[in-house]
Design a protein around this motif. Structure first.
Motif, mmCIF file in Angstrom:
data_model
loop_
_atom_site.group_PDB
_atom_site.id
_atom_site.type_symbol
_atom_site.label_atom_id
_atom_site.label_comp_id
_atom_site.label_asym_id
_atom_site.label_seq_id
_atom_site.Cartn_x
_atom_site.Cartn_y
_atom_site.Cartn_z
ATOM 1 N N ALA A 3 0.748 -1.445 -0.199
ATOM 2 C CA ALA A 3 -0.601 -0.075 0.190
ATOM 3 C C ALA A 3 0.826 1.653 0.065
ATOM 4 N N MET A 15 -4.428 6.484 -3.236
ATOM 5 C CA MET A 15 -3.671 5.205 -2.467
ATOM 6 C C MET A 15 -3.948 3.913 -3.493
ATOM 7 N N ILE A 17 -3.633 0.404 -3.033
ATOM 8 C CA ILE A 17 -3.281 -0.463 -2.436
ATOM 9 C C ILE A 17 -3.752 -2.305 -3.050
ATOM 10 N N LEU A 74 -1.302 3.738 5.039
ATOM 11 C CA LEU A 74 -1.013 2.157 4.276
ATOM 12 C C LEU A 74 0.059 1.383 4.837
ATOM 13 N N LEU A 77 -1.255 -0.574 7.382
ATOM 14 C CA LEU A 77 -2.753 -2.078 6.360
ATOM 15 C C LEU A 77 -1.391 -2.939 6.247
#
Length: 128
Positions: A3, A15, A17, A74, A77
């Motif tokens: 991410a 973003m 991801i 991020l 994650l």
């Protein structure tokens, strides 16, 4: 899987991801990557709070966690497990038709992460 913040050729932030379909048990498409983007709203210059909150909740990040910025969020994650529902959809842009795999739903994973082997070494394991 990964991410990071990114931007389109036109300069719109998003973003980036990437969810990796788990390979630690037998399932269709294991090891494949699902691409998921959360875009900045061009008018408000803000990310969609609902998308961010849903992602954080389903990734089981701590309630009320504060992050210094997008990159720190991020990074938190990466390595989290989620259940991701996708759907193949057709879209049209500038007169061209595209097939897209779109994320339709994020849920908490009910399957635990595989346990990693311990690498702890104790004194009684050493030959000297």
């Amino acid at each position: 899987e990964s991410a990071k913040p990114d931007a389109s050729e036109g300069g719109t932030d998003f973003m980036d991801i990437r969810f990796k379909i788990r390979d630690d048990f037998d399932q269709k498409f294991k090891n494949n990557i699902i691409f998921y983007k959360i875009w900045v709203n061009k008018e408000t210059q803000q990310y969609n709070a609902n998308q961010i909150n849903t992602l954080a909740k389903m990734a089981q990040l701590p309630d009320g966690a504060k992050f210094a910025g997008v990159e720190e969020f991020l990074n938190a994650l990466v390595g989290k497990h989620l259940k991701v529902t996708v759907k193949n959809e057709t879209s049209e842009y500038n007169g061209k038709t595209y097939e897209n795999l779109n994320v339709k739903r994020l849920e908490k994973s009910d399957i635990l992460a595989p346990k990693k082997a311990s690498t702890e070494v104790t004194d009684d394991m050493l030959p000297f």
